[in-house]
Write an enzyme that holds these catalytic residues in place. Structure first.
Site, short mmCIF file in Angstrom:
data_model
loop_
_atom_site.label_atom_id
_atom_site.label_comp_id
_atom_site.label_asym_id
_atom_site.label_seq_id
_atom_site.Cartn_x
_atom_site.Cartn_y
_atom_site.Cartn_z
N SER A 157 21.95 30.38 54.87
CA SER A 157 21.96 30.10 53.47
C SER A 157 23.23 31.09 52.99
CB SER A 157 20.90 30.25 52.79
OG SER A 157 21.03 29.76 51.44
N LYS A 170 24.44 20.46 56.41
CA LYS A 170 24.85 21.45 55.37
C LYS A 170 24.93 20.72 53.80
CE LYS A 170 28.86 24.30 54.34
NZ LYS A 170 30.19 24.76 54.72
N ASP A 223 38.86 32.19 56.22
CA ASP A 223 37.71 32.89 55.91
C ASP A 223 37.25 32.98 57.34
OD1 ASP A 223 35.48 34.55 55.27
OD2 ASP A 223 34.44 32.43 54.68
#
Length: 932
Positions: A644, A665, A771
């Site tokens: 999470s 997701k 990322d």
């Protein structure tokens, strides 16, 4: 004039010339050299050079000493090679390059050249290597290049935006040996001239949009092809027949729309080592008539050198041919996801070199014979989702190298053989959804299991105390059995555990307090058992959403939590109050529960009718509703939650009537930026197609039961979790640390580099992940790495400029490129920096945010200061494949030092000091191929 006088003059001139010929020849040589110099200066004049790579191209320095220019050794000095790769040069290629008439190598790859390829390059008489890869060139490949084909030996035009077909003149080159155009956006079919080439040895057109039928002439008897990769295109129709080809070793037609059956004539190619026909629409059954069986035997008998066979994800029917065992060198067989029926032939168990055997998701029946124990080199055995019956053979314990065993979703019965627990290499054991009986063997804790799933059987007895010795156990599923007794106190050692599901058993006693100290535990399901007494209220149990205690009627709580009654105290008042509350609960709760359940069922039924479901690729993906997702995840149960974050949660689930696990997701749309992350991820998934990127199963965009917007993306479940879990496994007490070997780390680095190279150099516009970190690199069942989580990603465009380009950029501290805060615009160099940090983390086992990095010290500086002689002191000692030989001189010099060099160059602070991803990928693959 008298002829005697003429003869005298001619002889005089000849004597003068022979006595001093150099001034005349020198003048000619000077002219040719001057032409080359002017051609180079004209080239420089028309391009932009942001790095100053051509600063040495000065008039006071001979052009043979200019950067990137190489001249021949003989007089006159002529340019024989021009190599200016990866220098960020831009502009258009001038036609004056054709004046370099002695050039043999022209390499301008990995720059930003635009416009067409000059037609005049086809006039260069000696050109052998033409490398223009990874630019922004457009238009057609000039027909004139075929005129150079008498000497041209290698052509690389990969990663451009070329349109039109491959010119006939180039395809018919008498000496062209390798044509590699993989990972582009090429369309159309394979030209007839290319399919009939007699000189090609390597043809790689994978990951394009090529369509039509594969030409029959491609596999004719005169072909010298050794490597053919047409995978992941749009080819349709049948696979053509094969003539007697003496050189072909690897054939990949994966990921197309091929129909029909596998041609028996493939047996004519006795040199084949690898056959990959997976992910097509191939069908038909294996013939049973005598003549056809002979043909089939020819297919498998002649290819005695076959090592890898992948026919998975097709529509094949019939049975597995016994003649498969004639290919005695086979190491991998993948026939999964077909409709193959019948029994597993006994001859399969004689393939003693077999390492991977995947027959899952078929219609196989019969028993697993004891002969399976012959497969002493077997590492993966997947027989799940079939109709196999009988006992699990004890001889499986002889497969001492087995790491993954999946026999789930069958009709197996009897006891779990204790011999299985003698396989010390076993990491994942899945025997779920069978009819197994008896108790769990007491030796279970003798091996270092990371995954144990024995759920949905009829197992009884107590949970073995020894299970507490599985110190690396991460996923434990024992639900839906008949287990009794208490949770062993030895479970307190399972500090690495992430999921525990003991629901729907007969377990008694109190819930142990030691669960409070489990820092890795994410889901604990103890529902529908006979637990009693007070529930722990500190630590892990403070978050009621990750604990399921429903169905344990004898539990109580010292404070109001978990909807449980308050535990009794010595106070009489409290006792009476508790008694009243209990009676009211017994009277009121059932009708309320029934009414609520009825209301919920009605809402789901209505919701299914109104749910709008979208697919990322229209018409190609399964449609799922909000109700389907609820069922698949046990109503979004905390037990099913894998991870999470602020913007989303990921659940593990299985859709009704499906056998494959999926990862779902679900986006937290009430959080700022979550919707943008969903839209960005959809855009990325819609525009990308690569084996090392996460690929979606489908998506769901609808409303929930409260009419709130609901959005989710469904992915294939990655059985081996994230790279972060493997690079940083927990170390408890004196237990051995389970991590990645050096070979596995190299393979993962190759996978991630390949994905980034595709994103940066093979997409238009380029894609920046923004990322990249180990937590966003997922590992499939075979440890193939897939890059995921594109919520922060950005497609580069002209409109993306500094500083506005950084407003919505995400990223994680330690992996973010330093220029993010220095006014630079977003670039692929940001991902290169993150990849460098990730590679350093893989090699050292240390996070960039480790507490040791203070006072200006960083992961990059730590490794750089130790390079090269002190590297054994900072590298992760657990990556060894051969114990204390991990840092032997040959390993250190051959693989580790080159890997560290790549990682350090990628993680340089200044963007201009970092290499581009294509060069990084090439270097990583060079190291990987050498190691593997």
């Amino acid at each position: 004039m008298d002829h005697h006088v003429l003869i005298f003059l001619l002889v005089s001139y000849l004597l003068i010339f022979l006595s001093n010929p150099f001034p005349i020849l020198a003048a000619g040589s000077t002219n040719k050299s001057e032409i080359d110099r002017h051609a180079l200066l004209n080239f420089k004049l028309g391009i932009v050079d942001p790095l100053g790579a051509l600063s040495s191209w000065r008039k006071d320095l001979h052009f043979c000493r200019w950067n990137g220019v190489m001249c021949g050794k003989a007089h006159p000095f002529r340019v024989v090679a021009l190599k200016l790769n990866s220098l960020r040069l831009s502009g258009q290629l001038p036609s004056s390059l054709a004046n370099l008439t002695s050039i043999t190598q022209l390499e301008l790859g990995h720059n930003s050249f635009s416009g067409p390829i000059p037609e005049e390059l086809g006039t260069l008489p000696k050109l052998q290597d033409l490398i223009l890869a990874s630019n922004m060139l457009e238009g057609k490949i000039p027909e004139s290049l075929g005129n150079t084909s008498r000497s041209l030996s290698y052509v690389n035009l990969a990663d451009n935006i070329l349109s039109g077909g491959i010119p006939y003149s180039l395809a018919t080159s008498s000496s062209l040996t390798a044509l590699i155009l993989a990972n582009n956006n090429l369309s159309g079919g394979i030209p007839h001239s290319l399919a009939t080439s007699s000189s090609l040895t390597r043809l790689d057109l994978a990951v394009n949009r090529l369509s039509g039928m594969i030409p029959a002439s491609l596999f004719n008897g005169s072909s010298q092809l050794a490597f053919v990769n047409l995978g992941w295109n749009l080819f349709s129709g049948p696979i053509p027949d094969f003539h007697s080809m003496v050189a072909l070793q690897n054939l990949s037609l994966s990921g197309n729309n091929l129909l029909g059956s596998i041609p028996a004539s493939l047996g004519n190619v006795s040199s084949l080592i690898g056959i990959y026909l997976d992910s097509n629409n191939l069908g038909g059954s294996i013939p049973e008539t005598l003549s056809q069986i002979k043909n089939l035997s020819l297919l498998l008998y002649n290819i005695s050198s076959l090592v890898r066979l992948d026919l998975s994800q097709n529509n094949l029917t019939g049975s597995i041919p016994a003649s498969l065992a004639n290919s005695s060198k086979l190491q991998m067989i993948d026939l999964s996801r077909n409709s193959i029926s019948g029994e597993i032939p006994s001859s399969i168990w004689n393939l003693r070199n077999l390492v991977v055997l995947r027959l899952s998701q078929n219609k196989l029946s019969g028993q697993i014979t004891p002969a399976v124990g012959n497969l002493r080199r077997l590492s993966q055995l997947n027989l799940d989702s079939n109709s196999l019956s009988g006992n699990i053979p004890a001889s499986l314990g002889q497969c001492k190298q087995l790491t993954m065993l999946n026999l789930s979703v069958n009709n197996l019965e009897g006891h779990i053989p204790t011999q299985l627990l003698n396989i010390t290499t076993l990491v994942s054991l899945d025997l779920s959804r069978n009819d197994l009986i008896g108790s769990i063997p007491q030796q279970t804790g003798m091996i270092n299991l990371a995954v144990l799933n024995i759920s949905y059987n009829q197992l009884s007895g107590k949970i073995p105390l020894s299970l507490g010795q599985c110190l690396v156990l991460s996923f434990l599923h024992m639900e839906n059995n008949q287990l009794d007794g208490v949770i062993p106190q030895s479970f307190m050692n399972l500090k690495a555990i992430q999921q525990i599901d003991l629901s729907h058993n007969n377990i008694t006693g109190q819930i142990p307090d030691f669960f409070n100290s489990f820092t890795a535990l994410e889901d604990l399901d103890l529902s529908f058992n006979n637990f009693e007494g007070p529930v722990p209220t500190s630590g892990y149990f403070r978050n009621g959403s990750v604990v399921d205690l429903y169905g344990n009627t004898k539990l109580c709580a010292s404070v109001s939590m978990f909807a449980l009654p308050i535990c009794p105290t010595t106070s009489t008042v409290l006792k009476k109050r508790h008694l009243i509350n209990t009676r009211l609960l017994l009277i009121v709760a059932p009708p309320i529960a029934i009414a609520f359940f009825s209301f919920l069922c009605c809402m789901i039924t209505l919701l299914k009718k109104r749910t709008h479901t979208a697919s990322i690729y229209k018409g190609t993906m399964k449609k799922v509703s909000y109700g389907d997702i609820l069922k698949a995840t046990n109503w979004l149960s905390p037990v099913n939650k894998i991870s999470s974050s602020r913007t989303s949660s990921i659940y593990i689930g299985r859709f009704e009537f499906e056998t494959d696990l999926v990862a779902i997701k679900v986006f937290h749309l009430d959080e700022h930026g979550s919707l943008n992350n969903f839209l960005m991820e959809c855009e990325v998934l819609r525009n990308t197609r690569h084996r090392n990127l996460m690929k979606p199963v489908t998506l769901c965009s609808t409303v929930d039961l409260d009419n709130n917007e609901f959005k989710a993306i469904v992915f294939d479940f990655m059985a081996n979790g994230s790279l972060d879990m493997w690079v940083h496994p927990k170390l408890y007490q004196n237990s051995p640390k389970r991590g990645l070997s050096l070979g596995q780390r190299i393979r993962i680095a190759m996978d991630v580099a390949s994905a980034l190279d595709y994103m940066h150099n093979q997409l238009t516009p380029p894609l920046v992940h923004c990322d990249l970190k180990p937590a966003n690199v997922l590992l499939d069942y075979d440890m193939t790495a897939r890059v995921g989580d594109f919520g922060s990603a950005k497609f580069l465009s002209l409109g993306l400029s500094s500083p506005e380009g950084f407003v919505a950029i995400g990223g994680t501290m330690g992996y973010i490129a330093p220029e993010y805060g220095m006014g630079y615009k977003i670039s692929t160099g940001c991902d290169v920096y993150s990849f460098g940090v990730l590679l350093l983390e893989m090699l050292t086992g240390k996070r960039p945010t480790d507490t040791m990095f203070i006072d200006g010290m960083s992961l990059h500086k730590l490794v750089s200061s130790a390079y090269p002689n002190g590297l054994p002191e900072v590298l992760d000692p657990y990556m060894s494949q051969e114990g204390d030989r991990a840092f032997a001189s040959s390993t250190l010099q051959g693989y580790l030092i080159p890997l560290v060099e790549v990682a350090l160059s990628c993680s340089m602070e200044l963007p201009k000091d970092r290499p581009v991803m294509h060069d990084i990928c090439a270097k990583i693959f060079e190291i990987g191929e050498s190691f593997l």
